[in-house]
Scaffold this active site. Structure first.
Site, short mmCIF file in Angstrom:
data_model
loop_
_atom_site.label_atom_id
_atom_site.label_comp_id
_atom_site.label_asym_id
_atom_site.label_seq_id
_atom_site.Cartn_x
_atom_site.Cartn_y
_atom_site.Cartn_z
N CYS A 163 -7.29 -6.56 -20.39
CA CYS A 163 -8.17 -7.31 -21.30
C CYS A 163 -7.35 -8.30 -22.11
O CYS A 163 -6.76 -7.94 -23.13
CB CYS A 163 -8.90 -6.33 -22.22
SG CYS A 163 -9.95 -7.15 -23.45
N CYS B 103 -8.35 -8.74 -25.70
CA CYS B 103 -7.91 -7.67 -26.61
C CYS B 103 -6.42 -7.81 -26.94
O CYS B 103 -6.01 -7.67 -28.08
CB CYS B 103 -8.12 -6.28 -26.00
SG CYS B 103 -9.68 -6.07 -25.15
N ASP B 104 -5.60 -8.03 -25.92
CA ASP B 104 -4.14 -7.92 -26.11
C ASP B 104 -3.39 -9.25 -25.97
O ASP B 104 -2.19 -9.30 -26.21
CB ASP B 104 -3.55 -6.96 -25.04
CG ASP B 104 -4.29 -5.64 -25.00
OD1 ASP B 104 -4.77 -5.22 -26.07
OD2 ASP B 104 -4.42 -5.05 -23.92
#
Ligand code: NAP
Length: 292
Positions: free
Chosen positions: A129, A132-133
């Site tokens: 993701c 997300c990261d």
């Protein structure tokens, strides 16, 4: 006992809740993580109707949850540990919950490539993701693996935060929808690597490079795998009919092979997995519940 029990608070589950509660049904929704499912992990959703400039995935998720709760849905943030389809009941940390109708909004999770280094370097450069990261790798060389909408969108997100992105795909063209594919391929920070497969992820403490199956080594600080999704249906395996990939078989009425049990969203056999089709399933299943 409730009228309706929903497992999963993605767009499908939340819409099912909204419609069920508005129909006057006593509705409980259980969710293991956060609202929004995969949509909440999408930076910007450009094709959900009504938002001219797109809408952030987390923002849409929070709005859907607030709307469902306002309509009267009781949301319990506990994961389903066991699902008994025949009994239309679900066990969470706080015990069993039962209902007249059960709606499975189980969603999907990222598919693994299944090559050496993928699990060992997970969270240490390898991820699923970028939204997300990705911020951890701002301005650095990264790779995205895959050729679908997710891969193209992840690549665009990473390019947008200044990363130099190598897009590794096993074919010579993307299968992502045309508008997204074109934007990705026109972006000067995204370099496609066609007809290429990742053989392994190399690195000791953290990811250092991708090794391709022809032996080439691509040095990167992070690699995001976006090669599709597998349905999160293990808890109901053997209880309702599924296809070979584990998607639960149901038509547009969302009825499974078990009376009183419905499946909505990405876990259902269907031609198009989008937020809008997930929401449509939720509405359809909830409207069938009183007939369950
Ligand atoms: P997808 O459309 O199934 O694409 C998966 C990609 O990964 C394909 O290009 C596939 O290659 C490649 N792939 C699969 N297995 C591989 C392997 N073992 N090694 C190397 N490459 C592999 O998956 P997705 O992009 O995650 O999208 C899933 C669903 O969500 C789709 O229905 C998509 O339309 C939807 N989605 C929509 C949006 C949006 O509309 N905004 C955003 C994200 C996702 P091949 O092309 O060779 O098969």
């Amino acid at each position: 006992m409730k009228d309706v029990l929903i497992v999963g608070a993605g767009p499908a589950g939340l819409t099912a809740g909204l419609y069920a509660a508005r129909a006057g049904l006593d509705t409980l929704l259980v969710e293991k993580q956060m609202p929004g499912g995969q949509a909440a992990q999408t930076n910007i959703i450009e094709n959900f109707p009504g938002f001219e400039n797109g809408i952030g995935g987390p923002e849409l998720a929070m709005a859907m949850e607030a709307q469902a709760q306002r309509a009267g849905v009781q949301v319990l943030y506990e994961g389903a540990e066991e699902i008994d389809c025949a009994g239309r009941r679900v066990r969470t940390q706080s015990g069993w919950h039962a209902a007249a109708a059960l709606i499975l909004a189980l969603g999907a999770q990222p598919r693994r490539l299944g090559v050496p280094g993928e699990e060992a370097l997970l969270g240490r450069g390898v991820g699923f993701c970028a939204t997300c990261d990705g911020a951890l790798y701002r301005g650095r060389p990264v790779a995205v693996i895959g050729g679908g909408n997710s891969a193209a969108e992840e690549a665009l997100y990473l390019a947008g935060i200044g990363c130099e992105v190598t897009l590794v795909h096993r074919r010579d063209s993307l299968r992502a929808e045309q508008a997204v594919a074109r934007r990705a391929l026109e972006n000067p920070r995204i370099t496609p690597l066609w007809n290429s497969r990742v053989a392994s992820f190399a690195g000791e403490e953290k990811l250092e490079a991708l090794v391709l199956d022809d032996g080439r080594r691509i040095p990167v600080d992070a690699a995001f795998v976006a090669v599709g999704r597998t349905p999160d249906t293990a808890l109901v395996r053997g209880q309702v009919d599924m296809d070979a990939q584990g998607f639960i078989v149901a038509g547009e009425d969302c009825r499974t092979s078990m009376p009183g049990v419905f499946v909505v969203g990405d876990a259902r056999t269907k031609a198009l997995r989008q937020v809008v089709t997930a929401a449509a399933d939720g509405a359809m299943a909830a409207s069938q519940c009183h007939k369950a």
